[in-house]
Scaffold this motif. Sequence first.
Motif, PDB file in Angstrom:
ATOM      1  N   LYS A 199       0.870  -1.169   0.000  1.00 51.27           N
ATOM      2  CA  LYS A 199       0.000   0.000   0.000  1.00 51.27           C
ATOM      3  C   LYS A 199       0.911   1.224   0.000  1.00 51.27           C
ATOM      4  O   LYS A 199       1.632   1.468   0.967  1.00 51.27           O
ATOM      5  CB  LYS A 199      -0.884  -0.009   1.242  1.00 51.27           C
ATOM      6  N   ARG A 200       0.894   1.974  -1.094  1.00 51.13           N
ATOM      7  CA  ARG A 200       1.783   3.134  -1.237  1.00 51.13           C
ATOM      8  C   ARG A 200       1.005   4.436  -1.082  1.00 51.13           C
ATOM      9  O   ARG A 200      -0.192   4.493  -1.328  1.00 51.13           O
ATOM     10  CB  ARG A 200       2.497   3.090  -2.590  1.00 51.13           C
ATOM     11  N   PHE A 201       1.721   5.488  -0.687  1.00 51.38           N
ATOM     12  CA  PHE A 201       1.075   6.769  -0.393  1.00 51.38           C
ATOM     13  C   PHE A 201       1.629   7.917  -1.237  1.00 51.38           C
ATOM     14  O   PHE A 201       1.310   9.082  -0.989  1.00 51.38           O
ATOM     15  CB  PHE A 201       1.247   7.097   1.099  1.00 51.38           C
ATOM     16  N   PHE A 202       2.477   7.595  -2.217  1.00 51.74           N
ATOM     17  CA  PHE A 202       3.066   8.642  -3.055  1.00 51.74           C
ATOM     18  C   PHE A 202       3.123   8.154  -4.499  1.00 51.74           C
ATOM     19  O   PHE A 202       3.471   6.994  -4.731  1.00 51.74           O
ATOM     20  CB  PHE A 202       4.486   8.974  -2.559  1.00 51.74           C
ATOM     21  N   PRO A 203       2.742   8.945  -5.493  1.00 53.02           N
ATOM     22  CA  PRO A 203       2.264  10.337  -5.389  1.00 53.02           C
ATOM     23  C   PRO A 203       0.855  10.451  -4.818  1.00 53.02           C
ATOM     24  O   PRO A 203       0.434  11.524  -4.394  1.00 53.02           O
ATOM     25  CB  PRO A 203       2.312  10.820  -6.833  1.00 53.02           C
ATOM     26  N   SER A 204       0.096   9.328  -4.806  1.00 54.39           N
ATOM     27  CA  SER A 204      -1.195   9.269  -4.126  1.00 54.39           C
ATOM     28  C   SER A 204      -1.374   7.824  -3.681  1.00 54.39           C
ATOM     29  O   SER A 204      -0.627   6.935  -4.098  1.00 54.39           O
ATOM     30  CB  SER A 204      -2.331   9.693  -5.070  1.00 54.39           C
ATOM     31  N   GLN A 205      -2.348   7.571  -2.845  1.00 49.61           N
ATOM     32  CA  GLN A 205      -2.509   6.207  -2.322  1.00 49.61           C
ATOM     33  C   GLN A 205      -2.878   5.239  -3.444  1.00 49.61           C
ATOM     34  O   GLN A 205      -3.803   5.477  -4.218  1.00 49.61           O
ATOM     35  CB  GLN A 205      -3.593   6.182  -1.248  1.00 49.61           C
ATOM     36  N   HIS A 206      -2.138   4.142  -3.545  1.00 45.83           N
ATOM     37  CA  HIS A 206      -2.428   3.113  -4.539  1.00 45.83           C
ATOM     38  C   HIS A 206      -1.796   1.805  -4.077  1.00 45.83           C
ATOM     39  O   HIS A 206      -1.056   1.765  -3.081  1.00 45.83           O
ATOM     40  CB  HIS A 206      -1.908   3.511  -5.923  1.00 45.83           C
ATOM     41  N   TYR A 207      -2.080   0.728  -4.806  1.00 43.69           N
ATOM     42  CA  TYR A 207      -1.612  -0.608  -4.420  1.00 43.69           C
ATOM     43  C   TYR A 207      -0.840  -1.241  -5.573  1.00 43.69           C
ATOM     44  O   TYR A 207      -1.207  -1.084  -6.742  1.00 43.69           O
ATOM     45  CB  TYR A 207      -2.797  -1.509  -4.051  1.00 43.69           C
ATOM     46  N   VAL A 208       0.220  -1.948  -5.211  1.00 45.66           N
ATOM     47  CA  VAL A 208       0.988  -2.706  -6.208  1.00 45.66           C
ATOM     48  C   VAL A 208       1.222  -4.112  -5.661  1.00 45.66           C
ATOM     49  O   VAL A 208       1.383  -4.303  -4.452  1.00 45.66           O
ATOM     50  CB  VAL A 208       2.351  -2.037  -6.525  1.00 45.66           C
ATOM     51  N   ARG A 249       0.894  -2.869 -10.796  1.00 43.50           N
ATOM     52  CA  ARG A 249      -0.508  -2.585 -10.469  1.00 43.50           C
ATOM     53  C   ARG A 249      -1.394  -3.612 -11.166  1.00 43.50           C
ATOM     54  O   ARG A 249      -1.017  -4.171 -12.202  1.00 43.50           O
ATOM     55  CB  ARG A 249      -0.886  -1.180 -10.936  1.00 43.50           C
ATOM     56  N   PHE A 250      -2.582  -3.816 -10.608  1.00 46.46           N
ATOM     57  CA  PHE A 250      -3.449  -4.820 -11.215  1.00 46.46           C
ATOM     58  C   PHE A 250      -3.913  -4.388 -12.602  1.00 46.46           C
ATOM     59  O   PHE A 250      -4.107  -5.225 -13.490  1.00 46.46           O
ATOM     60  CB  PHE A 250      -4.667  -5.112 -10.327  1.00 46.46           C
ATOM     61  N   THR A 251      -4.082  -3.098 -12.815  1.00 50.08           N
ATOM     62  CA  THR A 251      -4.479  -2.634 -14.154  1.00 50.08           C
ATOM     63  C   THR A 251      -3.429  -3.025 -15.195  1.00 50.08           C
ATOM     64  O   THR A 251      -3.769  -3.413 -16.317  1.00 50.08           O
ATOM     65  CB  THR A 251      -4.669  -1.105 -14.154  1.00 50.08           C
ATOM     66  N   ARG A 278      -9.565  -3.797   0.182  1.00 47.16           N
ATOM     67  CA  ARG A 278     -10.297  -5.058   0.295  1.00 47.16           C
ATOM     68  C   ARG A 278     -10.247  -5.856  -1.001  1.00 47.16           C
ATOM     69  O   ARG A 278      -9.996  -7.060  -0.986  1.00 47.16           O
ATOM     70  CB  ARG A 278     -11.756  -4.789   0.700  1.00 47.16           C
ATOM     71  N   SER A 279     -10.462  -5.203  -2.139  1.00 44.41           N
ATOM     72  CA  SER A 279     -10.429  -5.913  -3.418  1.00 44.41           C
ATOM     73  C   SER A 279      -9.009  -6.362  -3.757  1.00 44.41           C
ATOM     74  O   SER A 279      -8.795  -7.443  -4.304  1.00 44.41           O
ATOM     75  CB  SER A 279     -10.982  -5.022  -4.539  1.00 44.41           C
ATOM     76  N   THR A 280      -8.021  -5.529  -3.418  1.00 41.71           N
ATOM     77  CA  THR A 280      -6.618  -5.899  -3.655  1.00 41.71           C
ATOM     78  C   THR A 280      -6.253  -7.139  -2.844  1.00 41.71           C
ATOM     79  O   THR A 280      -5.588  -8.056  -3.339  1.00 41.71           O
ATOM     80  CB  THR A 280      -5.680  -4.740  -3.267  1.00 41.71           C
ATOM     81  N   GLU A 281      -6.710  -7.174  -1.616  1.00 40.63           N
ATOM     82  CA  GLU A 281      -6.412  -8.293  -0.726  1.00 40.63           C
ATOM     83  C   GLU A 281      -7.103  -9.573  -1.172  1.00 40.63           C
ATOM     84  O   GLU A 281      -6.482 -10.630  -1.253  1.00 40.63           O
ATOM     85  CB  GLU A 281      -6.854  -7.905   0.684  1.00 40.63           C
ATOM     86  N   SER A 282      -8.401  -9.475  -1.497  1.00 43.53           N
ATOM     87  CA  SER A 282      -9.169 -10.673  -1.852  1.00 43.53           C
ATOM     88  C   SER A 282      -8.759 -11.250  -3.201  1.00 43.53           C
ATOM     89  O   SER A 282      -9.000 -12.420  -3.480  1.00 43.53           O
ATOM     90  CB  SER A 282     -10.669 -10.338  -1.872  1.00 43.53           C
ATOM     91  N   ARG A 283      -8.106 -10.428  -4.035  1.00 43.15           N
ATOM     92  CA  ARG A 283      -7.713 -10.885  -5.373  1.00 43.15           C
ATOM     93  C   ARG A 283      -6.412 -11.693  -5.351  1.00 43.15           C
ATOM     94  O   ARG A 283      -6.033 -12.311  -6.348  1.00 43.15           O
ATOM     95  CB  ARG A 283      -7.533  -9.655  -6.273  1.00 43.15           C
ATOM     96  N   GLN A 284      -5.710 -11.732  -4.217  1.00 43.99           N
ATOM     97  CA  GLN A 284      -4.398 -12.382  -4.159  1.00 43.99           C
ATOM     98  C   GLN A 284      -4.443 -13.863  -4.527  1.00 43.99           C
ATOM     99  O   GLN A 284      -3.582 -14.356  -5.253  1.00 43.99           O
ATOM    100  CB  GLN A 284      -3.798 -12.239  -2.750  1.00 43.99           C
ATOM    101  N   GLY A 285      -5.446 -14.587  -4.004  1.00 42.01           N
ATOM    102  CA  GLY A 285      -5.543 -16.020  -4.300  1.00 42.01           C
ATOM    103  C   GLY A 285      -5.704 -16.284  -5.782  1.00 42.01           C
ATOM    104  O   GLY A 285      -5.035 -17.150  -6.359  1.00 42.01           O
ATOM    105  N   THR A 286      -6.597 -15.504  -6.427  1.00 43.76           N
ATOM    106  CA  THR A 286      -6.826 -15.643  -7.864  1.00 43.76           C
ATOM    107  C   THR A 286      -5.561 -15.339  -8.654  1.00 43.76           C
ATOM    108  O   THR A 286      -5.205 -16.042  -9.603  1.00 43.76           O
ATOM    109  CB  THR A 286      -7.953 -14.691  -8.315  1.00 43.76           C
ATOM    110  N   GLU A 339       3.201   0.281   3.257  1.00 45.50           N
ATOM    111  CA  GLU A 339       2.827  -0.806   4.157  1.00 45.50           C
ATOM    112  C   GLU A 339       2.869  -2.105   3.357  1.00 45.50           C
ATOM    113  O   GLU A 339       2.322  -2.182   2.258  1.00 45.50           O
ATOM    114  CB  GLU A 339       1.426  -0.589   4.729  1.00 45.50           C
ATOM    115  N   VAL A 340       3.530  -3.113   3.899  1.00 50.21           N
ATOM    116  CA  VAL A 340       3.708  -4.382   3.185  1.00 50.21           C
ATOM    117  C   VAL A 340       2.743  -5.434   3.738  1.00 50.21           C
ATOM    118  O   VAL A 340       2.653  -5.617   4.954  1.00 50.21           O
ATOM    119  CB  VAL A 340       5.159  -4.886   3.310  1.00 50.21           C
ATOM    120  N   PHE A 341       2.034  -6.105   2.845  1.00 46.74           N
ATOM    121  CA  PHE A 341       1.099  -7.167   3.214  1.00 46.74           C
ATOM    122  C   PHE A 341       1.589  -8.459   2.566  1.00 46.74           C
ATOM    123  O   PHE A 341       1.644  -8.561   1.342  1.00 46.74           O
ATOM    124  CB  PHE A 341      -0.319  -6.843   2.716  1.00 46.74           C
TER     125      PHE A 341
END
Length: 367
Positions: A6-15, A33-35, A75-83, A127-129
């Motif tokens: 979970k990154r906060f720069f340049p804005s909050q996003h997930y990789v 990124r998922f996109t 939530r969607s980033t987390e739940s998509r990990q298994g797939t 933040e690392v998950f």
Amino acid sequence: LLGYEKRFFPSQHYVYMFLVKWNDLSEKLIYRRFTEIYEFHKALKEMFPIESGDINMEKRIIPHLPAPKWFDGQRSTESRQGTLAEYCYALVNLPHKISRCQHVVSFFRVRHDDMNPVTDSQIRKPEVFILPKDAKKTLTDITGPIVLQTYRAIADYEKSSTSEMALQAGDMVDVVEKSESGWWFCQLKNKRGWVPAAYLEPMDGPDESEEQEPNYAGEQYIVQKSYTAVEEDELTLKEGDVIEVIHKLLDGWWVIRKEETTGYYPSMYLQKAGESNTSVKNELRNRSAPPRRSTIRNVKSIHKQGRKQISQETYRRNSKKYIQSRRNLKEKFQNKANVIIEKNEQENKPKAQPAVPPPPSKALILN
């Protein structure tokens, strides 16, 4: 798939974090990124219309991947990990014309921003998950973030490969993964890589709380790579030797027993008896054992007391006691078994029949 950030720069996003192993056995960490992943997936389907099922759905072998949502939150980033983990597993096991095509290779190749992620010291660090290794069984238990343990470097370390990370004494690193080999995957600000566990110490005390007690019963292992002892408390073994592991230490140097002799040996050169992994030998050719704490110069610890270490003399003494007790127990059971066998033999022995007098001789009858 290691997990996500979970990154906060340049804005909050997930990789998502991927650890990619290449043919030369190098390991690279990349972030996507998922996109990006979904655009890669769509392009792959267009390249292989038959295998993607566009012509005949029954011939589809390229795995499915759901489209991104309008808003991808945590939530969607987390739940998509298994797939996503299953998608990657299926992808690399496709025929080589797909799984090794240039499109796939280019997507997983390290980019500049993988090595140097864009950060801002004024913003919160990512933040690392971490995804559990048995994620298929425990997807519902992924609640993150998993709190990463912070360790301190006790000495300077110069990296010897691009997959490693250099350290300076006093550096505070977050440990992402602890490997049994003694190489730990760590992150320090925007740097990430493998570090020898021997160069790190826990913050709350000199001892590792996760280390198990010695098991003098031992577990049987097979030596996969020969090693010649450098220190007096190490053992020299050849490939194919059968040994018993009596103490698994987190620094990757396990205490093993060969007959009645004990000593340290690199855990990465051992394989549990009964398990087969054909890639192990090839992988070991290009890897070296991690350094031991006792070989590091200029160690500077923040703890007044040193780590509690068991001497080899103690290992040998306790090991011999266990072996002797095992022999005594074996002899006891063997003697007991022999007594039972003798008793059964006596009971089952046929009883002697009464003697029958011989018939009178012919001469006697005539008389």
